[in-house]
Each structure stands twice: as structure tokens, then as C-alpha cells.
Design a protein around this motif. Structure first.
Motif, PDB file in Angstrom:
ATOM      1  N   PRO A 124       0.737 -32.361  -1.345  1.00 38.95           N
ATOM      2  CA  PRO A 124       1.533 -32.320  -2.577  1.00 38.95           C
ATOM      3  C   PRO A 124       1.371 -31.069  -3.410  1.00 38.95           C
ATOM      4  CG  PRO A 124      -0.365 -33.750  -2.876  1.00 38.95           C
ATOM      5  CD  PRO A 124      -0.345 -33.362  -1.419  1.00 38.95           C
ATOM      6  N   TYR A 125       0.225 -30.376  -3.310  1.00 38.31           N
ATOM      7  CA  TYR A 125      -0.030 -29.254  -4.210  1.00 38.31           C
ATOM      8  C   TYR A 125       0.103 -27.899  -3.518  1.00 38.31           C
ATOM      9  CZ  TYR A 125      -2.101 -33.027  -7.007  1.00 38.31           C
ATOM     10  OH  TYR A 125      -2.310 -34.182  -7.708  1.00 38.31           O
ATOM     11  N   TRP A 126       0.796 -27.864  -2.377  1.00 35.53           N
ATOM     12  CA  TRP A 126       1.008 -26.613  -1.646  1.00 35.53           C
ATOM     13  C   TRP A 126       2.476 -26.206  -1.732  1.00 35.53           C
ATOM     14  CZ3 TRP A 126      -2.613 -23.661   1.208  1.00 35.53           C
ATOM     15  CH2 TRP A 126      -3.925 -24.167   1.165  1.00 35.53           C
ATOM     16  N   TRP A 127       2.696 -24.905  -1.974  1.00 39.10           N
ATOM     17  CA  TRP A 127       4.031 -24.395  -2.264  1.00 39.10           C
ATOM     18  C   TRP A 127       4.376 -23.216  -1.358  1.00 39.10           C
ATOM     19  CZ3 TRP A 127       7.033 -25.841  -6.770  1.00 39.10           C
ATOM     20  CH2 TRP A 127       6.429 -26.845  -7.545  1.00 39.10           C
ATOM     21  N   PRO A 128       5.680 -23.061  -1.010  1.00 41.53           N
ATOM     22  CA  PRO A 128       6.096 -21.892  -0.232  1.00 41.53           C
ATOM     23  C   PRO A 128       6.010 -20.629  -1.079  1.00 41.53           C
ATOM     24  CG  PRO A 128       8.012 -23.134  -0.947  1.00 41.53           C
ATOM     25  CD  PRO A 128       6.810 -23.955  -1.333  1.00 41.53           C
ATOM     26  N   THR A 129       5.803 -19.504  -0.436  1.00 38.31           N
ATOM     27  CA  THR A 129       5.691 -18.237  -1.162  1.00 38.31           C
ATOM     28  C   THR A 129       6.912 -17.343  -1.005  1.00 38.31           C
ATOM     29  OG1 THR A 129       4.536 -17.276   0.733  1.00 38.31           O
ATOM     30  CG2 THR A 129       3.177 -18.225  -1.021  1.00 38.31           C
ATOM     31  N   THR A 130       7.805 -17.706  -0.069  1.00 38.40           N
ATOM     32  CA  THR A 130       9.005 -16.898   0.138  1.00 38.40           C
ATOM     33  C   THR A 130      10.226 -17.805   0.235  1.00 38.40           C
ATOM     34  OG1 THR A 130       8.831 -16.939   2.558  1.00 38.40           O
ATOM     35  CG2 THR A 130       7.670 -15.165   1.408  1.00 38.40           C
ATOM     36  N   ASN A 167       4.628 -30.261  -5.642  1.00 39.79           N
ATOM     37  CA  ASN A 167       5.808 -29.649  -5.035  1.00 39.79           C
ATOM     38  C   ASN A 167       6.858 -30.737  -4.796  1.00 39.79           C
ATOM     39  OD1 ASN A 167       7.723 -28.421  -3.429  1.00 39.79           O
ATOM     40  ND2 ASN A 167       6.275 -27.598  -1.942  1.00 39.79           N
ATOM     41  N   PRO A 168       8.042 -30.654  -5.406  1.00 36.02           N
ATOM     42  CA  PRO A 168       9.019 -31.740  -5.268  1.00 36.02           C
ATOM     43  C   PRO A 168       9.526 -31.954  -3.856  1.00 36.02           C
ATOM     44  CG  PRO A 168       9.999 -29.839  -6.382  1.00 36.02           C
ATOM     45  CD  PRO A 168       8.528 -29.575  -6.300  1.00 36.02           C
ATOM     46  N   VAL A 177       0.823 -21.705  -0.395  1.00 34.95           N
ATOM     47  CA  VAL A 177      -0.371 -21.508  -1.207  1.00 34.95           C
ATOM     48  C   VAL A 177      -0.585 -22.736  -2.088  1.00 34.95           C
ATOM     49  CG1 VAL A 177      -0.176 -18.989  -1.215  1.00 34.95           C
ATOM     50  CG2 VAL A 177       0.906 -20.332  -3.034  1.00 34.95           C
ATOM     51  N   GLN A 178      -1.826 -22.959  -2.486  1.00 36.12           N
ATOM     52  CA  GLN A 178      -2.170 -24.138  -3.277  1.00 36.12           C
ATOM     53  C   GLN A 178      -2.047 -23.862  -4.775  1.00 36.12           C
ATOM     54  OE1 GLN A 178      -6.217 -25.585  -2.936  1.00 36.12           O
ATOM     55  NE2 GLN A 178      -5.543 -27.702  -3.197  1.00 36.12           N
ATOM     56  N   ARG A 179      -1.470 -24.854  -5.488  1.00 36.04           N
ATOM     57  CA  ARG A 179      -1.423 -24.847  -6.954  1.00 36.04           C
ATOM     58  C   ARG A 179      -1.931 -26.215  -7.406  1.00 36.04           C
ATOM     59  NH1 ARG A 179       4.800 -22.684  -7.868  1.00 36.04           N
ATOM     60  NH2 ARG A 179       4.654 -20.770  -6.619  1.00 36.04           N
ATOM     61  N   ASP A 180      -3.212 -26.300  -7.686  1.00 37.93           N
ATOM     62  CA  ASP A 180      -3.842 -27.592  -7.940  1.00 37.93           C
ATOM     63  C   ASP A 180      -3.194 -28.316  -9.113  1.00 37.93           C
ATOM     64  OD1 ASP A 180      -5.744 -29.649  -7.536  1.00 37.93           O
ATOM     65  OD2 ASP A 180      -6.918 -28.883  -9.204  1.00 37.93           O
ATOM     66  N   GLY A 181      -2.844 -29.581  -8.877  1.00 39.60           N
ATOM     67  CA  GLY A 181      -2.267 -30.419  -9.917  1.00 39.60           C
ATOM     68  C   GLY A 181      -0.786 -30.241 -10.133  1.00 39.60           C
ATOM     69  N   ASP A 208      -1.519 -43.969 -14.175  1.00 42.78           N
ATOM     70  CA  ASP A 208      -0.750 -42.743 -14.466  1.00 42.78           C
ATOM     71  C   ASP A 208      -0.350 -42.144 -13.123  1.00 42.78           C
ATOM     72  OD1 ASP A 208      -3.372 -42.048 -13.796  1.00 42.78           O
ATOM     73  OD2 ASP A 208      -3.253 -40.136 -14.879  1.00 42.78           O
ATOM     74  N   SER A 209       0.771 -42.586 -12.617  1.00 42.07           N
ATOM     75  CA  SER A 209       1.116 -42.304 -11.225  1.00 42.07           C
ATOM     76  C   SER A 209       1.495 -40.856 -11.013  1.00 42.07           C
ATOM     77  CB  SER A 209       2.289 -43.200 -10.800  1.00 42.07           C
ATOM     78  OG  SER A 209       2.621 -42.955  -9.459  1.00 42.07           O
ATOM     79  N   ILE A 210       0.650 -40.129 -10.285  1.00 40.40           N
ATOM     80  CA  ILE A 210       1.047 -38.849  -9.685  1.00 40.40           C
ATOM     81  C   ILE A 210       0.674 -38.987  -8.219  1.00 40.40           C
ATOM     82  CG2 ILE A 210       0.865 -37.431 -11.759  1.00 40.40           C
ATOM     83  CD1 ILE A 210      -1.802 -36.367 -10.665  1.00 40.40           C
ATOM     84  N   ALA A 211       1.641 -39.260  -7.395  1.00 44.74           N
ATOM     85  CA  ALA A 211       1.369 -39.517  -5.974  1.00 44.74           C
ATOM     86  C   ALA A 211       0.687 -38.323  -5.361  1.00 44.74           C
ATOM     87  CB  ALA A 211       2.659 -39.839  -5.236  1.00 44.74           C
ATOM     88  N   GLY A 212      -0.308 -38.613  -4.504  1.00 39.21           N
ATOM     89  CA  GLY A 212      -1.052 -37.553  -3.848  1.00 39.21           C
ATOM     90  C   GLY A 212      -2.295 -37.243  -4.590  1.00 39.21           C
TER      91      GLY A 212
END
Length: 422
Positions: free
Chosen positions: A101-107, A127-128, A120-124, A418-422
Motif C-alpha cells: 500500500p505504501y509503494w508508489w511509481p516514480t515514472t 497508493n490508490p 519507492v516507499q512513502r510510509d503512511g 480507524d480503517s486504513i487498509a494495509g
């Protein structure tokens, strides 16, 4: 889950008073047996049914909230792992798949790089894209719906709740065309990096114990839930327990030193209890004292590893969901985890008490938190109060109810509110 307006809740509660069938107070359950639940206290559920039958007004209001949730599930699902757009790595559509859930594309994705790698990781920061194309959202609906529906059937006797829960469970776990394989080999994969990761086990460990208890509730005689269904789920749970204990991912997750390890133990103990291995359940709870509580909870009750997170309030309460549920399993196998004190005086009561000022609104939470919700601690404080923590008992009246109402008296086992899945 989304909250309901006060008016809607009151209307539902009134409908429950006049229209919902509450079984006789003299019956142990709709099927005449006390549920042999792993986390919930089946005898307490029985007493609550009796109090409902005698018209307890507070319980009737909570029942209105519960049946509102159960009613909403009646025209949803069932869900299955085989309908995702792409199968898991390896090509078997019956394998569960989720994305980190907390990993995002860079390009920007291109024909040659369709995922936009590297990630890359963005803690908390969630990523939709993880909510589409995998099984993550559907499995949460399976967990939530079967728990709500089985409890609603237990307290009202309404056949449609049990039948819907059975349909959801058979579709996800049992029917050959749609069943999930009992492994998490491809949970929380990272595109172009990992086909699956051990930490993906938390996709199940944080909520699947609710399904284990739902099965015990339905097993008291739910209409449409057959002996074959019971045997099938017992077999699935036995196979899944074997995967958790013997696979490389399972062993790695079991060695985790933060909330992942706590939730692994909770899931392991619940599955062991439900499949008849009471010795493993007891050993898991006993081992959690030196293995989990001693290194993870400080003498002042803080959880240092969770306080370093960008969602420190969420993860502090989240980790205690695992601990309080593990303590509930311990009660069934003769272990009192609540009264344990480590070498620095650490323990579950202290960990809950550390949250009380922020949970009651008496003081601000001074650690990093991207989205503070006071009600996140409500269930774990209820659990501590029920276990005899006097400070928690005094705090209960100052707690903030979660969206959808405070259902503690109907299902006294902590949930992630406090639901944040993942």
C-alpha cells in the motif's frame, strides 16, 4: 465502515424493537449451543442474547447499529479471488493477490514500462492503485460481512443473515470454481520488485480472526450452514495454519519484531484453537510474554517501534488490537496475558493507559500522526476496562464512539476502528 445518521440509527433501533425476532433468553444460541469462539467469549454472547430478550435498551440501540450494517451486506457480494483483472504471479487465479500500500511509481507508465517502475516507499501514504486490480478490498468485505452477518443472526435469529454469510464464505473459501488457495504467497507484491512478501500476511492476520469467530457462531446451528460447510472450512483453516507455520513467509513474519509479529501470533493462536490444537494456542500466548511484550512495550507503556511511524497513533492502537485479542484467546486456554509484567514493568495495562490522555481528549497526542482519530483507541480501552484496569474503566464514559456506533457490548473484541487498509 461509513457512519449512519442519528436519525437512521434511531429508526433502525425502533424497527428492531418491533420487528426483529430476538431468540428466547433460555436458549444458549439459535442452535442451542454456546459458540466455541476463539477470540469472543461465547458465554458472554449468550448472556447478551438473554439481556436483549429482556429488553435492555442500551443493547437494543447497539443492535440497531449492528443490523444496519448487516442489512447493508445483504445485497452485496459474494466476492471471489478469481475475478481480478490479472492473476497473481505464476498465473493461478485462485491465488490471493494484493499490492504493497505504501509503494508508489516514480515514472509515468509507458508501453515499455507499464507500471511506472521503479517503485519507492512513502510510509503512511496509501497508493490508490492498490485498491483496484487485486483482491485486497474484496477480502476485507468477506471478513467484515461474515462477522456482521453471523453476529446479527445470532442476536436476531433472522435466517437471511445466516444464509448470506454462508454464501459469502462458500464462494471465497470452498466452491471449487471460486475458492482461494490457502496461502498468501503473493500478498503485498511490489511491481517490478517482489512477487510477494512475508509482510503481506498481515492482510489476513489483522482481520481473519473475525471470520474464525463467525464460523463458530454459525456452527451453533445457522440455517443453510451444513456439516459439509463446517468440515470444509475446518480443512481450509488447517491447511492455512500449516502454510503459516511451515512456509518461508510464515516463518519470516513470525520473527517480525513489530505489529506484524503481534498479529501473526494472534492469528496463529486463533487458528490453532479453532482447529483443535489447544496446546499450540496456549504456547503461542505464553511465548508472547517474553517474545513480544518485553521487547515491544516500554516500561512507561509506550510502543517505541510504533511511535517512529508517520501514523504513530494508528499503529499504537493497531498493535494493541492484536495484543488484546491475543489476551482473549489466552483466556480460553488458561493464560492471563493481562496481568503479565515484564522486567521493566511493561504490560498490556500500561500500554493501554499510555493512550488514555489522548483517547479521552484530556491531552494532545505528541507523536507523528498524519490523521488522528480519537476513537481509534475505543475498543482497546474497553478491553482493558473489562480486564480490570481501573483507569480504563473511568475513561470509558469519555471515549469517542467510532463511525457506525460503539458495538462493544455485542462483540467484545477489539477491532481496528480507524480503517486504513494495509
Amino acid at each position: 465502515m461509513s457512519g449512519r445518521s442519528r436519525a437512521a440509527v434511531l429508526l433502525t433501533a425502533l424497527a428492531a424493537l418491533g420487528a426483529v425476532l430476538v431468540p428466547s433468553a433460555h436458549a444458549a444460541g439459535p442452535g442451542g449451543r454456546v459458540p466455541d469462539t476463539a477470540v469472543l467469549d461465547g458465554t458472554r454472547l449468550q448472556r447478551t442474547r438473554a439481556d436483549l430478550a429482556h429488553g435492555d435498551p442500551q443493547l437494543r440501540r447497539a443492535l440497531g447499529d449492528l443490523t444496519t450494517r448487516a442489512d447493508a451486506w445483504l445485497d452485496q457480494g459474494p466476492w471471489t479471488v478469481v475475478d481480478k483483472p490479472k492473476p497473481a504471479p505464476g498465473g493461478d487465479v485462485h491465488d490471493y493477490l494484493s499490492q504493497a500500500p505504501y509503494w508508489w511509481p516514480t515514472t509515468t507508465p509507458t508501453a515499455d514500462n507499464p507500471w511506472g517502475c521503479p517503485y519507492v516507499q512513502r510510509d503512511g501514504q496509501r497508493n490508490p492503485e492498490v485498491d483496484s486490480g487485486t483482491d485486497r478490498q474484496d477480502v476485507e468485505k468477506v471478513f467484515d460481512s461474515t462477522y456482521d452477518l453471523s453476529l446479527a443472526w445470532y442476536y436476531t435469529g433472522r435466517r437471511e443473515y445466516a444464509e448470506k454469510a454462508g454464501q459469502v464464505l462458500r464462494t471465497w473459501f470452498l466452491d471449487p470454481a471460486t475458492r482461494m488457495n490457502p496461502n498468501l504467497n503473493h500478498a503485498q507484491f511490489i511491481p517490478c520488485k517482489y512477487d510477494g512478501r512475508s509482510i503481506g500476511i498481515i492482510d489476513f492476520s489483522q482481520s481473519y480472526t473475525s471470520v474464525v469467530d463467525a464460523l463458530a457462531i454459525l456452527g451453533t446451528g445457522a440455517p443453510g450452514w451444513s456439516a459439509a460447510d463446517r468440515a470444509g472450512m475446518r480443512g481450509w483453516n488447517t491447511d492455512f495454519l500449516g502454510w503459516l507455520t511451515n512456509s518461508g513467509f510464515g516463518k519470516e513474519e513470525g520473527a517480525a519484531a513489530n505489529n506484524h509479529g503481534s498479529f501473526y501470533d494472534m492469528q496463529l493462536a486463533a487458528l490453532a484453537y479453532a482447529t483443535g490444537d489447544k496446546a499450540l494456542a496456549k504456547k503461542t500466548v505464553l511465548d508472547a510474554r517474553a517474545k513480544r511484550i518485553d521487547p515491544q512495550i516500554a516500561g512507561d507503556g509506550s510502543q517505541p517501534q510504533e511511535l517512529t511511524r508517520t501514523r504513530s497513533w494508528h499503529y499504537s492502537t493497531f498493535d494493541l488490537v492484536a495484543y488484546t485479542r491475543l489476551a482473549a484467546i489466552g483466556r480460553h486456554v488458561g493464560v492471563d496475558l493481562w496481568t503479565y509484567r515484564g522486567p521493566a514493568g511493561q504490560g498490556l495495562f500500561k500500554a493501554v493507559d499510555y493512550l488514555l490522555p489522548a483517547a479521552t481528549g484530556a491531552a494532545a497526542w505528541t507523536h507523528p500522526e498524519l490523521e488522528f482519530h480519537r476513537y481509534a483507541a475505543t475498543d482497546v480501552i474497553h478491553a482493558a476496562a473489562d480486564a480490570g484496569d481501573r483507569a480504563a474503566e473511568r475513561a470509558v464514559r469519555r471515549l469517542e464512539a467510532p463511525p457506525g456506533g460503539d458495538l462493544w457490548e455485542l462483540r467484545p473484541a477489539a477491532e481496528q476502528l480507524d480503517s486504513i487498509a494495509g
